[in-house]
Design an enzyme around this catalytic site. Structure first.
Site, PDB file in Angstrom:
ATOM      1  N   GLY A   1       0.837  -1.193   0.000  1.00 24.04           N
ATOM      2  CA  GLY A   1       0.000   0.000   0.000  1.00 24.04           C
ATOM      3  C   GLY A   1       0.868   1.237   0.000  1.00 24.04           C
ATOM      4  N   CYS A   2       0.361   2.284   0.571  1.00 26.36           N
ATOM      5  CA  CYS A   2       1.058   3.568   0.632  1.00 26.36           C
ATOM      6  C   CYS A   2       2.415   3.408   1.313  1.00 26.36           C
ATOM      7  CB  CYS A   2       0.189   4.535   1.418  1.00 26.36           C
ATOM      8  SG  CYS A   2       1.009   6.036   1.944  1.00 26.36           S
ATOM      9  N   PHE A   3       3.469   3.887   0.654  1.00 26.08           N
ATOM     10  CA  PHE A   3       4.802   3.717   1.248  1.00 26.08           C
ATOM     11  C   PHE A   3       5.001   4.555   2.490  1.00 26.08           C
ATOM     12  CE2 PHE A   3       6.535   6.037  -2.806  1.00 26.08           C
ATOM     13  CZ  PHE A   3       6.047   7.275  -2.404  1.00 26.08           C
TER      14      PHE A   3
END
Length: 174
Positions: free
Chosen positions: A9-11
Site C-alpha cells: 500500500g502507501c509507502f
C-alpha cells in the site's frame, strides 16, 4: 547489511512501521516493478506505469531476520486485498514482495504459509522479480516523522498499524 523490498500500500504507511524496528538501519520509499524509466510520484499515481509504491529496508541480520521482517509485513497490512489497501486503490498499492535472490523468494513463500491462518481470506500478495529500484522524491522519505503527523490520511492509517506492531512484536522494537 542485508536488504529487502516490500510493497504493502502507501509507502508512507509501511515506512512508518519498519522504521520502529531494532536492527533496521534504513527504510527508503520508492518505486519498483514497472515499465517506465525514472518514474515520479505523479506518474506512478496514475496506475499506468506498473510500479508499486514500496520500501527498501536495510537491516542487520544479526539483530532481525528476513523471516521476522516478513512476519511483521504480513501482520501490519492487509495481504488479502488485491491491488489496494483500504481507500488506496490501484496496482501501485498492491501487496508484493520483491526478493533479491532465491533464498529471499523461499522466505517469502514460507511467510505466506505462516501468515495465512491469521487472515479470513486468501493472501493475494505476489512475489515478483526485483526490477530497477527508483527512490521516491525526497519529500516522501521519513514522511511520518515530519509532514505525516499533520496529514489526516496518515493519522487515520498509520497509528493502527503501529498499534498492531507494538501489540504483536514489542520485542522487536528499537
Amino acid at each position: 547489511m542485508a536488504e529487502a523490498i516490500f510493497a504493502g500500500g502507501c509507502f508512507w504507511c509501511t515506512e512508518a512501521v519498519f522504521k520502529q524496528l531494532a536492527g533496521v538501519n534504513s527504510v527508503e520509499s520508492g518505486y519498483i516493478g514497472g515499465s517506465v524509466v525514472n518514474p515520479d510520484y505523479k506518474l506512478v499515481c496514475t496506475g499506468t506505469t506498473g510500479h508499486a509504491e514500496a520500501i527498501r529496508i536495510g537491516f542487520d541480520e544479526s539483530v532481525i531476520s528476513l523471516a521476522d521482517l516478513l512476519d511483521i509485513y504480513f501482520a501490519t497490512h492487509d495481504p488479502t486485498q488485491l491491488n489496494r489497501q483500504g481507500n488506496d486503490i490501484g496496482t501501485q498499492y498492491r501487496s508484493a514482495v520483491f526478493p533479491l535472490d532465491d533464498a529471499q523468494r523461499a522466505e517469502a513463500e514460507a511467510a505466506i504459509i505462516r501468515a495465512q491462518p491469521d487472515w479470513p481470506a486468501p493472501i493475494v500478495t505476489t512475489i515478483e522479480a526485483a526490477t530497477t529500484w527508483y527512490p521516491a522524491e525526497d519529500y516522501h522519505q521519513d514522511y511520518w516523522d515530519g509532514e505525516g503527523q499533520r496529514n489526516s490520511y496518515c493519522l487515520a492509517v498509520i497509528p493502527p498499524k503501529l498499534a498492531k506492531l507494538k501489540k504483536g512484536f514489542a520485542e522487536r522494537l528499537a
